[in-house]
Write a protein that holds these residues in place. Structure first.
Motif, PDB file in Angstrom:
ATOM      1  N   VAL A   1      -8.131  39.365  70.456  1.00 47.66           N
ATOM      2  CA  VAL A   1      -9.378  39.687  69.757  1.00 47.66           C
ATOM      3  C   VAL A   1      -9.112  39.931  68.279  1.00 47.66           C
ATOM      4  O   VAL A   1      -9.877  39.503  67.399  1.00 47.66           O
ATOM      5  N   SER A   2      -7.971  40.612  67.970  1.00 45.44           N
ATOM      6  CA  SER A   2      -7.628  40.875  66.568  1.00 45.44           C
ATOM      7  C   SER A   2      -7.386  39.584  65.802  1.00 45.44           C
ATOM      8  O   SER A   2      -7.842  39.425  64.663  1.00 45.44           O
ATOM      9  N   GLN A   3      -6.679  38.649  66.445  1.00 43.76           N
ATOM     10  CA  GLN A   3      -6.439  37.370  65.768  1.00 43.76           C
ATOM     11  C   GLN A   3      -7.728  36.593  65.551  1.00 43.76           C
ATOM     12  O   GLN A   3      -7.924  35.959  64.509  1.00 43.76           O
ATOM     13  N   ILE A   4      -8.639  36.662  66.559  1.00 48.57           N
ATOM     14  CA  ILE A   4      -9.929  35.983  66.392  1.00 48.57           C
ATOM     15  C   ILE A   4     -10.692  36.562  65.215  1.00 48.57           C
ATOM     16  O   ILE A   4     -11.205  35.835  64.349  1.00 48.57           O
ATOM     17  N   LEU A   5     -10.759  37.904  65.185  1.00 45.59           N
ATOM     18  CA  LEU A   5     -11.490  38.549  64.092  1.00 45.59           C
ATOM     19  C   LEU A   5     -10.821  38.274  62.750  1.00 45.59           C
ATOM     20  O   LEU A   5     -11.492  38.036  61.726  1.00 45.59           O
TER      21      LEU A   5
ATOM     22  N   ARG B   1     -18.831  29.334  66.096  1.00 44.68           N
ATOM     23  CA  ARG B   1     -19.690  30.438  66.510  1.00 44.68           C
ATOM     24  C   ARG B   1     -18.923  31.762  66.469  1.00 44.68           C
ATOM     25  O   ARG B   1     -17.864  31.895  67.054  1.00 44.68           O
ATOM     26  N   ILE B   2     -19.490  32.752  65.773  1.00 39.99           N
ATOM     27  CA  ILE B   2     -18.860  34.078  65.650  1.00 39.99           C
ATOM     28  C   ILE B   2     -19.428  34.979  66.735  1.00 39.99           C
ATOM     29  O   ILE B   2     -20.639  35.177  66.799  1.00 39.99           O
ATOM     30  N   PRO B   3     -18.572  35.520  67.646  1.00 42.69           N
ATOM     31  CA  PRO B   3     -19.109  36.404  68.697  1.00 42.69           C
ATOM     32  C   PRO B   3     -19.630  37.704  68.121  1.00 42.69           C
ATOM     33  O   PRO B   3     -19.055  38.257  67.183  1.00 42.69           O
ATOM     34  N   ARG B   4     -20.700  38.181  68.703  1.00 43.12           N
ATOM     35  CA  ARG B   4     -21.279  39.439  68.261  1.00 43.12           C
ATOM     36  C   ARG B   4     -20.518  40.633  68.880  1.00 43.12           C
ATOM     37  O   ARG B   4     -19.835  40.469  69.890  1.00 43.12           O
ATOM     38  N   PRO B   5     -20.659  41.827  68.292  1.00 47.06           N
ATOM     39  CA  PRO B   5     -19.955  43.011  68.847  1.00 47.06           C
ATOM     40  C   PRO B   5     -20.338  43.284  70.304  1.00 47.06           C
ATOM     41  O   PRO B   5     -19.518  43.695  71.099  1.00 47.06           O
ATOM     42  N   GLU B   6     -21.618  43.055  70.649  1.00 50.18           N
ATOM     43  CA  GLU B   6     -22.019  43.296  72.034  1.00 50.18           C
ATOM     44  C   GLU B   6     -21.275  42.373  72.991  1.00 50.18           C
ATOM     45  O   GLU B   6     -20.860  42.772  74.083  1.00 50.18           O
ATOM     46  N   GLU B   7     -21.115  41.103  72.573  1.00 54.57           N
ATOM     47  CA  GLU B   7     -20.390  40.166  73.420  1.00 54.57           C
ATOM     48  C   GLU B   7     -18.931  40.573  73.584  1.00 54.57           C
ATOM     49  O   GLU B   7     -18.342  40.461  74.670  1.00 54.57           O
ATOM     50  N   LEU B   8     -18.306  41.047  72.486  1.00 58.68           N
ATOM     51  CA  LEU B   8     -16.913  41.511  72.578  1.00 58.68           C
ATOM     52  C   LEU B   8     -16.779  42.697  73.520  1.00 58.68           C
ATOM     53  O   LEU B   8     -15.846  42.780  74.325  1.00 58.68           O
ATOM     54  N   ARG B   9     -17.735  43.634  73.436  1.00 56.40           N
ATOM     55  CA  ARG B   9     -17.671  44.804  74.326  1.00 56.40           C
ATOM     56  C   ARG B   9     -17.846  44.393  75.791  1.00 56.40           C
ATOM     57  O   ARG B   9     -17.177  44.895  76.681  1.00 56.40           O
ATOM     58  N   GLN B  10     -18.789  43.477  76.049  1.00 57.38           N
ATOM     59  CA  GLN B  10     -18.972  43.007  77.424  1.00 57.38           C
ATOM     60  C   GLN B  10     -17.715  42.331  77.957  1.00 57.38           C
ATOM     61  O   GLN B  10     -17.332  42.503  79.114  1.00 57.38           O
ATOM     62  N   GLU B  11     -17.051  41.541  77.088  1.00 58.36           N
ATOM     63  CA  GLU B  11     -15.822  40.875  77.514  1.00 58.36           C
ATOM     64  C   GLU B  11     -14.727  41.885  77.832  1.00 58.36           C
ATOM     65  O   GLU B  11     -14.013  41.761  78.837  1.00 58.36           O
ATOM     66  N   LEU B  12     -14.619  42.937  77.002  1.00 55.64           N
ATOM     67  CA  LEU B  12     -13.620  43.983  77.269  1.00 55.64           C
ATOM     68  C   LEU B  12     -13.936  44.712  78.581  1.00 55.64           C
ATOM     69  O   LEU B  12     -13.034  45.034  79.363  1.00 55.64           O
ATOM     70  N   GLN B  13     -15.217  44.993  78.849  1.00 48.07           N
ATOM     71  CA  GLN B  13     -15.578  45.662  80.093  1.00 48.07           C
ATOM     72  C   GLN B  13     -15.253  44.798  81.306  1.00 48.07           C
ATOM     73  O   GLN B  13     -14.779  45.286  82.334  1.00 48.07           O
ATOM     74  N   SER B  14     -15.523  43.492  81.202  1.00 46.55           N
ATOM     75  CA  SER B  14     -15.173  42.610  82.314  1.00 46.55           C
ATOM     76  C   SER B  14     -13.668  42.573  82.552  1.00 46.55           C
ATOM     77  O   SER B  14     -13.204  42.548  83.694  1.00 46.55           O
ATOM     78  N   ILE B  15     -12.887  42.619  81.452  1.00 46.72           N
ATOM     79  CA  ILE B  15     -11.428  42.640  81.603  1.00 46.72           C
ATOM     80  C   ILE B  15     -10.986  43.921  82.293  1.00 46.72           C
ATOM     81  O   ILE B  15     -10.131  43.928  83.183  1.00 46.72           O
ATOM     82  N   GLU B  16     -11.581  45.079  81.903  1.00 45.08           N
ATOM     83  CA  GLU B  16     -11.219  46.355  82.518  1.00 45.08           C
ATOM     84  C   GLU B  16     -11.582  46.369  84.008  1.00 45.08           C
ATOM     85  O   GLU B  16     -10.833  46.870  84.839  1.00 45.08           O
ATOM     86  N   LYS B  17     -12.758  45.807  84.377  1.00 50.92           N
ATOM     87  CA  LYS B  17     -13.141  45.759  85.792  1.00 50.92           C
ATOM     88  C   LYS B  17     -12.162  44.895  86.581  1.00 50.92           C
ATOM     89  O   LYS B  17     -11.766  45.231  87.702  1.00 50.92           O
ATOM     90  N   GLU B  18     -11.769  43.774  86.017  1.00 45.43           N
ATOM     91  CA  GLU B  18     -10.826  42.897  86.695  1.00 45.43           C
ATOM     92  C   GLU B  18      -9.487  43.586  86.911  1.00 45.43           C
ATOM     93  O   GLU B  18      -8.873  43.495  87.976  1.00 45.43           O
TER      94      GLU B  18
END
Length: 366
Positions: free
Chosen positions: A229-233, A321-338
Motif C-alpha cells: 500500500v505504501s508503494q502504491i501511495l 485509477r487512484i483508490p479512495r481511503p474508504e476502499e483502502l480501509r475495506q481492503e485492509l479489513q478483508s485482509i484482517e478477516k482472512e
C-alpha cells in the motif's frame, strides 16, 4: 381350743407354702423342662405354670442368641506359617429337650468343637488365603458346626474370625513384602507421571512453536501488505508530481526558463561548495535547454484545462485509477478477516494433531 387353732393355722400355712413352691414362672425368652421323680413330663411355655411341689424339677433354657468366645490358639498353616487365630460363635437353642438330654453342657461342647474345626480348616489353607478369604472361612466353619450341633438341638447362626495374627518372624517378612510392593507401585506411578509430564510439555512446546510461526507469518503478511500500500501511495504521489510538472512545463518559454535557471543558480550559490564549474557558457546552456523543452521566443497563452488534457491526457490516463481511503480501509479489513480465519483453522489443526498424538490413558486394573 387354742391348740386346735394353732394346728389349723400351721396346716393352712404349710398348704400355702407347698402351693407357692409349685408355681413356676417362665420368662418370655425361656422354655422349661418339667421332670417329675426323674421322669420327663412336658415342656413348659412362657408364663404361669404350676408343678408338683417337692417332687418336680424345672430346667430353664435360654432361647436367645448366645455369644461364645473361641479361645486364641496357634495354628500351623499349609505353608508352615505359625499363626494365632481366634473366633466368635453365635448359637441359639432351638430344641430344649436335645440341648439338655443329648449333651452334658452344650456351651462347652460347642466351644470344643469350634476350636478343633477352626484348627482343621485353617491348617488346610495358606497364610495369604486366610488373610484374604475370611468370608470363605466363616461360611465353612458355620456349615460344619451347624451340621454337627444339630443333634444337640443347637443352631450355629454365624462364625466370625476375629483376629489372624502371624508370629513375629512371619509378620516381619510380610511387612518387608508389603513395603517392597508399595515401593514398586510408587516407582510405577512416578514413572507414569513423568511420562505424562514429558508428553504434555512436548505438546505444549509444539503448540507454542505453531502459534509462534503463525504469528510470524501473519506479521510478515501485514508488513508486506503495508509495504505494498505504501508503494502504491508513493507511486501515485510521484505520478501526481510528474503530471503537475508535465502540465506546468507546457507553457514554459525562454523567460520562464531563464527565471528557473537563475533560481537554480541561487540555490547552488547557497550551498557549501566554494567553487562551481560549469562545462559551458551559462547563456548557451540556458538557450539549449529552452530549445530542448520546446520553448519559443514568444510567450504563448495558456489555454483552458481541456487543452491541457488534450496535450498530456486525462488524470486517469496518466496516473490510472487512484483508490479512495474508504476502499483502502475495506481492503485492509478483508485482509484482517482472512488472516483471522487462517489463524482459527491453524488452531483447529493444532488441536487435531494434539488429540491424535496423545496416547490413550491406561486402563485401570481391577
Amino acid at each position: 381350743m387354742a391348740y386346735e387353732m394353732f394346728i389349723a393355722i400351721f396346716i393352712a400355712v404349710a398348704i400355702l407354702i407347698l402351693f407357692i413352691s409349685g408355681v413356676a414362672i417362665i420368662q418370655p425368652y425361656e422354655q422349661a423342662l418339667w421332670i417329675v421323680l426323674g421322669q420327663y413330663k412336658k415342656r413348659l411355655n412362657p408364663g404361669f405354670n404350676w408343678v408338683f411341689p417337692l417332687i418336680s424339677d424345672v430346667i430353664r433354657l435360654d432361647l436367645r442368641t448366645q455369644v461364645l468366645d473361641v479361645p486364641r490358639q496357634e495354628v500351623i498353616t499349609k505353608d508352615n506359617s505359625p499363626t494365632n487365630v481366634d473366633a466368635i460363635v453365635y448359637i441359639r437353642v432351638i430344641d430344649p429337650e436335645k440341648a439338655y438330654f443329648e449333651v452334658v453342657n452344650y456351651h462347652v461342647a460347642v466351644l470344643s468343637l469350634a476350636q478343633t474345626t477352626l484348627r482343621s480348616v485353617v491348617g488346610d489353607m495358606e497364610l495369604d488365603e486366610i488373610l484374604y478369604n475370611r468370608d470363605f472361612i466363616n461360611t465353612k466353619l458355620r456349615d460344619i458346626l451347624d451340621h454337627s450341633t444339630d443333634a444337640w438341638g443347637v443352631k450355629v447362626e454365624a462364625v466370625e474370625i476375629r483376629e489372624v495374627d502371624p508370629v513375629g518372624t512371619v509378620k516381619g517378612a510380610m511387612e518387608e513384602q508389603t513395603s517392597a510392593e508399595r515401593k514398586r507401585r510408587a516407582a510405577i506411578l512416578l514413572a507414569d507421571g513423568q511420562k505424562k509430564a514429558a508428553i504434555l510439555q512436548a505438546e505444549g512446546s509444539k503448540q507454542a512453536n505453531i502459534l509462534n510461526a503463525e504469528g510470524v507469518r501473519q506479521s510478515k503478511i501485514l508488513e508486506a501488505e503495508g509495504e505494498r500500500v505504501s508503494q502504491i501511495l508513493r507511486a501515485q504521489g510521484e505520478a501526481q508530481g510528474l503530471r503537475i510538472l508535465s502540465v506546468g512545463s507546457v507553457p514554459l518559454d525562454k523567460k520562464a526558463l531563464t527565471v528557473l535557471t537563475m533560481d537554480m543558480m541561487k540555490s547552488v550559490a547557497n550551498g557549501q561548495a566554494t567553487k562551481i564549474i560549469f562545462p559551458m557558457e551559462i547563456s548557451k546552456m540556458i538557450e539549449q535547454a529552452a530549445k530542448y523543452l520546446g520553448a519559443s521566443e514568444k510567450i504563448q497563452e495558456i489555454g483552458s484545462p481541456m487543452d491541457t488534457e488534450k496535450i498530456v491526457g486525462t488524470a486517469d490516463e496518466v496516473l490510472g485509477r487512484i483508490p479512495r481511503p474508504e476502499e483502502l480501509r475495506q481492503e485492509l479489513q478483508s485482509i484482517e478477516k482472512e488472516m483471522a480465519r487462517e489463524t482459527e483453522e491453524s488452531l483447529k489443526q493444532a488441536e487435531k494433531i494434539k488429540s491424535s498424538d496423545l496416547p490413550e490413558p491406561p486402563k485401570k486394573r481391577i
